[in-house]
Motif scaffolding. Structure first.
Motif, PDB file in Angstrom:
ATOM      1  N   THR A 162      34.453  49.438  49.020  1.00 25.82           N
ATOM      2  CA  THR A 162      34.227  48.415  50.041  1.00 25.82           C
ATOM      3  C   THR A 162      34.316  49.028  51.437  1.00 25.82           C
ATOM      4  O   THR A 162      34.876  50.109  51.631  1.00 25.82           O
ATOM      5  CB  THR A 162      35.263  47.285  49.937  1.00 25.82           C
ATOM      6  OG1 THR A 162      36.557  47.814  50.278  1.00 25.82           O
ATOM      7  CG2 THR A 162      35.312  46.706  48.526  1.00 25.82           C
ATOM      8  N   ALA A 167      33.672  44.030  52.172  1.00 26.15           N
ATOM      9  CA  ALA A 167      32.353  43.847  51.560  1.00 26.15           C
ATOM     10  C   ALA A 167      32.003  45.072  50.719  1.00 26.15           C
ATOM     11  O   ALA A 167      32.392  46.196  51.026  1.00 26.15           O
ATOM     12  CB  ALA A 167      31.303  43.615  52.632  1.00 26.15           C
ATOM     13  N   THR A 219      28.572  40.677  50.219  1.00 27.52           N
ATOM     14  CA  THR A 219      29.798  39.906  50.439  1.00 27.52           C
ATOM     15  C   THR A 219      30.116  39.009  49.243  1.00 27.52           C
ATOM     16  O   THR A 219      29.270  38.750  48.378  1.00 27.52           O
ATOM     17  CB  THR A 219      29.660  39.029  51.691  1.00 27.52           C
ATOM     18  OG1 THR A 219      28.643  38.025  51.453  1.00 27.52           O
ATOM     19  CG2 THR A 219      29.268  39.864  52.912  1.00 27.52           C
ATOM     20  N   ASP A 220      31.344  38.504  49.232  1.00 26.39           N
ATOM     21  CA  ASP A 220      31.727  37.528  48.205  1.00 26.39           C
ATOM     22  C   ASP A 220      30.841  36.294  48.277  1.00 26.39           C
ATOM     23  O   ASP A 220      30.510  35.686  47.242  1.00 26.39           O
ATOM     24  CB  ASP A 220      33.194  37.123  48.388  1.00 26.39           C
ATOM     25  CG  ASP A 220      34.159  38.230  48.004  1.00 26.39           C
ATOM     26  OD1 ASP A 220      33.746  39.139  47.244  1.00 26.39           O
ATOM     27  OD2 ASP A 220      35.317  38.196  48.463  1.00 26.39           O
ATOM     28  N   MET A 223      27.716  36.391  46.213  1.00 27.90           N
ATOM     29  CA  MET A 223      27.878  36.263  44.766  1.00 27.90           C
ATOM     30  C   MET A 223      28.263  34.855  44.336  1.00 27.90           C
ATOM     31  O   MET A 223      28.411  34.595  43.136  1.00 27.90           O
ATOM     32  CB  MET A 223      28.908  37.286  44.276  1.00 27.90           C
ATOM     33  CG  MET A 223      28.423  38.721  44.410  1.00 27.90           C
ATOM     34  SD  MET A 223      29.546  39.953  43.698  1.00 27.90           S
ATOM     35  CE  MET A 223      30.826  39.997  44.958  1.00 27.90           C
ATOM     36  N   THR A 224      28.428  33.946  45.294  1.00 23.62           N
ATOM     37  CA  THR A 224      28.697  32.553  44.944  1.00 23.62           C
ATOM     38  C   THR A 224      27.503  31.645  45.266  1.00 23.62           C
ATOM     39  O   THR A 224      27.575  30.441  45.005  1.00 23.62           O
ATOM     40  CB  THR A 224      29.944  32.032  45.698  1.00 23.62           C
ATOM     41  OG1 THR A 224      29.734  32.145  47.102  1.00 23.62           O
ATOM     42  CG2 THR A 224      31.179  32.829  45.295  1.00 23.62           C
ATOM     43  N   GLN A 249      35.785  38.805  36.908  1.00 18.41           N
ATOM     44  CA  GLN A 249      34.704  37.952  37.410  1.00 18.41           C
ATOM     45  C   GLN A 249      33.406  38.238  36.664  1.00 18.41           C
ATOM     46  O   GLN A 249      32.890  39.363  36.689  1.00 18.41           O
ATOM     47  CB  GLN A 249      34.501  38.185  38.910  1.00 18.41           C
ATOM     48  CG  GLN A 249      33.383  37.343  39.517  1.00 18.41           C
ATOM     49  CD  GLN A 249      33.155  37.667  40.978  1.00 18.41           C
ATOM     50  OE1 GLN A 249      33.784  38.566  41.537  1.00 18.41           O
ATOM     51  NE2 GLN A 249      32.241  36.947  41.606  1.00 18.41           N
TER      52      GLN A 249
END
Length: 270
Positions: A162, A167, A219-220, A223-224, A249
């Protein structure tokens, strides 16, 4: 003139600057029989990045070394050729000698096993800090990648790295592509430890695959998103490897991701 050393026959001089200071760079090339996968891209990158380090080597010298290595080592099975270019012997002290006498150390090894199924990965606990002067160069100082690999649990195929904001930027031995809808997200070369040639080939082919590019870290939030279609690792030896799990995850494995993986498999001959 470039001096070539065969790792299975010649000794490396103890005062070589690659050994003493990491003063050099390398390429790892998949060879299928007598054919170097992405070979021209590897040679161009080595010459370009050597120039960034102030190491003088011509494309013709590198191409000749590649041809000689294929003649020496080629067999029926795929194999891996490593070209390790150093500034040569320079005595004691950081300041390079002028003129330098570059050295190319040539070795070979079997192709590692290519995962047939999507893999599980871990995330290294330390941020990867990129020196802008060396960004993207496959230079010989790979200690962050060594430490990340050393910390990788046995169940993981790769460990992701990261930036300081958390990120995702790349793997210890791979580049990272996130697919969100029809957009591929990956950091620009200037923010990577290594700008891979398989990544380069894929980015050039995106329009033909019906995809577009957004160059930034993953970034997180990416992925959402509902249109998130998965993460892919790229490498010039194994091609493309899909990620099914980051620690605990679970990630989607989509047909569009499989299309990219198929392109990379063809590109490297895996």
């Amino acid at each position: 003139m470039l001096e070539c050393l065969w790792a299975d026959a010649d000794g490396v001089p103890p005062l070589d600057r690659g050994l003493a200071y990491g003063d050099g760079l390398f390429e790892t090339i998949r060879i299928n029989g007598h054919v170097a996968s992405l070979g021209e891209r590897h040679l161009r990158r080595m010459q370009r990045d050597a120039a960034r380090l102030g190491i003088s080597v011509s494309h013709a010298e590198l191409a000749d070394a590649l041809e000689r290595a294929v003649e020496r080592y080629a067999g029926p099975a795929p194999w891996v050729l490593k070209l390790l270019l150093t500034r040569g012997v320079g005595g004691r002290g950081y300041r390079p000698p002028e003129p330098a006498h570059p050295c190319l150390i040539i070795s070979h090894s079997p192709v590692p096993a290519v995962p047939e199924a999507p893999v599980a990965v871990d995330i290294w606990s330390h941020p990867l800090v990129i020196d802008p002067l060396l960004a993207g160069i496959k230079h010989l100082n790979r200690l962050p990648q060594v430490m990340a690999s050393r910390a990788m649990p046995d169940w993981a195929w790769e460990t992701l790295m990261t930036d300081v904001d958390g990120a995702l930027v790349e793997g210890s031995r791979t580049n990272l592509i996130a697919l969100v809808g029809t957009v591929c997200i990956t950091p620009p070369a200037g923010e990577l430890a290594v700008a891979g040639v398989a990544r380069e080939a894929l980015l050039e082919a995106l329009p033909d695959l019906g995809l577009s590019l957004e160059e930034r870290a993953v970034t997180d939030a990416d992925m959402t998103r509902p249109e998130f279609a998965g993460l892919l690792l790229t490498n010039s030896v194994v091609g493309g490897v899909a990620i099914e799990r980051i620690s605990e995850q679970r990630l989607p494995i989509t047909e569009r991701l499989a299309t990219i993986r198929s392109f990379l498999a063809d590109a490297v001959g895996s």
